[in-house]
Motif scaffolding. Sequence first.
Motif, short mmCIF file in Angstrom:
data_model
loop_
_atom_site.label_atom_id
_atom_site.label_comp_id
_atom_site.label_asym_id
_atom_site.label_seq_id
_atom_site.Cartn_x
_atom_site.Cartn_y
_atom_site.Cartn_z
N TYR A 23 129.39 43.63 124.60
CA TYR A 23 127.94 43.49 124.51
C TYR A 23 127.57 42.21 123.76
O TYR A 23 126.65 41.48 124.15
CB TYR A 23 127.34 44.72 123.82
N TYR A 24 128.28 41.95 122.68
CA TYR A 24 127.98 40.76 121.86
C TYR A 24 128.60 39.50 122.45
O TYR A 24 128.03 38.42 122.37
CB TYR A 24 128.48 40.97 120.44
N LYS A 25 129.80 39.62 123.04
CA LYS A 25 130.44 38.45 123.65
C LYS A 25 129.61 37.88 124.79
O LYS A 25 129.51 36.68 124.98
CB LYS A 25 131.84 38.83 124.16
N LYS A 26 129.00 38.80 125.55
CA LYS A 26 128.22 38.39 126.72
C LYS A 26 127.07 37.46 126.33
O LYS A 26 126.66 36.60 127.10
CB LYS A 26 127.70 39.64 127.44
N ALA A 27 126.56 37.66 125.12
CA ALA A 27 125.42 36.85 124.67
C ALA A 27 125.84 35.53 124.03
O ALA A 27 124.98 34.75 123.60
CB ALA A 27 124.60 37.67 123.66
N LYS A 28 127.14 35.29 123.97
CA LYS A 28 127.64 34.07 123.30
C LYS A 28 128.32 33.11 124.27
O LYS A 28 129.36 32.53 123.96
CB LYS A 28 128.61 34.46 122.18
N ARG A 29 127.74 32.94 125.43
CA ARG A 29 128.28 31.99 126.40
C ARG A 29 128.24 30.58 125.80
O ARG A 29 127.19 30.13 125.32
CB ARG A 29 127.46 32.02 127.68
#
Length: 500
Positions: A425-431
């Motif tokens: 969930y958090y990785k997805k927002a850190k492109r």
Amino acid sequence: MSQISDPIFSEVAHATARAVRQPPYDVEAEQALLGAILNNNMAIDKVIDLLKPEHFSDGTHRRIYELCLSMYGHGDTADPITLRRVMGGTPELERVGGGGYLDRLAASVVGIINAEQYGRLIYELYIRRQLIGLGEDVVNESFDDTLELNADQRIAKTEESLYQLATTGETARGFTPFKTALKLSLEMADAAHKASGLSGVTTGLIDLDNLLGGLHNSDLIILAGRPGMGKTALATSIAYNAAYAKSEDPDGPGAVTAFFSLEMSAEQLATRILSNEAQIPGHKMRTGKMTQDDFNKLGAAVGALEKVPLFIDDTPGLTVGAIRTRARRLQRQANLGLVVIDYLQLLSPGVSSRRESNRVQELSEMTRGLKILAKELNVPVLVLSQLSRAVESRDDKHPQLSDLRESGSIEQDADMVIFVYREHYYKKAKRPQKKDGEDEGRHARALEEWEDGLKATEFRAEAIVAKQRHGPTDTVVLHFNGEYTTFGNWTDDDHLPYGG
């Protein structure tokens, strides 16, 4: 004397008789019990767990019993002589004829053996008087347009009052002989051994069951996480797994389950479960983009699920009192074994809550009430809870006990606290974004690493057991399927079940 035959006069006579009906009480029973106590104070032991001074209908009897309890509790003797010293000249005693009344009570002794019987009769009549009063209040308040309560709130208030009345006479358990406690402990250990380590209700998740031993009776379990972590999905999976196990093996570790959904409708929850069981994505069901084969799968899944003892109540804004009343009713009707509440912050404070109380006090009262509910019903109560925004401000997004939102009493009252965490969930927002002057190759490698990280964490979730009164704390890896919004067992080549 001739009988009255006039039908109009007869109806008036009946109406008058109804109007002057007296609340039920038995002065002679009260006198007999007090006489037994004044002759032998040990009669108090027969009724002390059940009978309180306010249960007596007569004010003088109420005061005499109150003084007897006080004197007996201090090791003093309560008899006509000692009571006369305290009550002599008081309005209560003078109203019934003075000190001689105490002598007459002592003379009406019925024996210590009958004390409990009289105590139960006095209590029964008290409950009937309270029911009459409650009924009158309901009628009067229903006619009153000035009260700032809607129909649902009026019903909730009545249910809460009825529940409080129903539990008034529940006596304390008192002492349990150590021999009995040992036997119960041995039976629990034997049941866990026969159920391959499960002494409680199964979650249907192997690693979680291995760590917890299942969800234990009388435990308050808090399942918490930030929005988007999948709290409701995990709670739904656990509720369904427990109910399904019950339908497959009535004597196994499953449970008849009550799911109080204050956020989602019963239809939405059922759609999630049906989507997973039929292996049809929920968005296809919602948009109607299904093939005939999909419909056939749905029909087969519905047929298999109809016998699952899962009960959903999607009434919004319930109070703890209303949940208690409905859960007790379901326990009587269907042998309830697990309660799930989604979620704590959507519960309404009880109608008896003080208006000046703040949200922290309200949540403290609610968590305390939910713990009492778990003990009263002797079932696990699984309650979902939000976490504070403090999680978002940290580099490490793993939740901590201090993140429990708005009230430290949540951690205090809970027997177990489980956090749901999905790194994806958090990785997805850190492109990775290309910075000015950044080398194309370097950015491409960063993007590739980010995509690899997304793939590695896409189906991975963590159930972090941060508090457990009965065992160790640890983290369990679960499988999360976003397409069907459900949790399952984590499996890969290197994975062994917890403790394996």
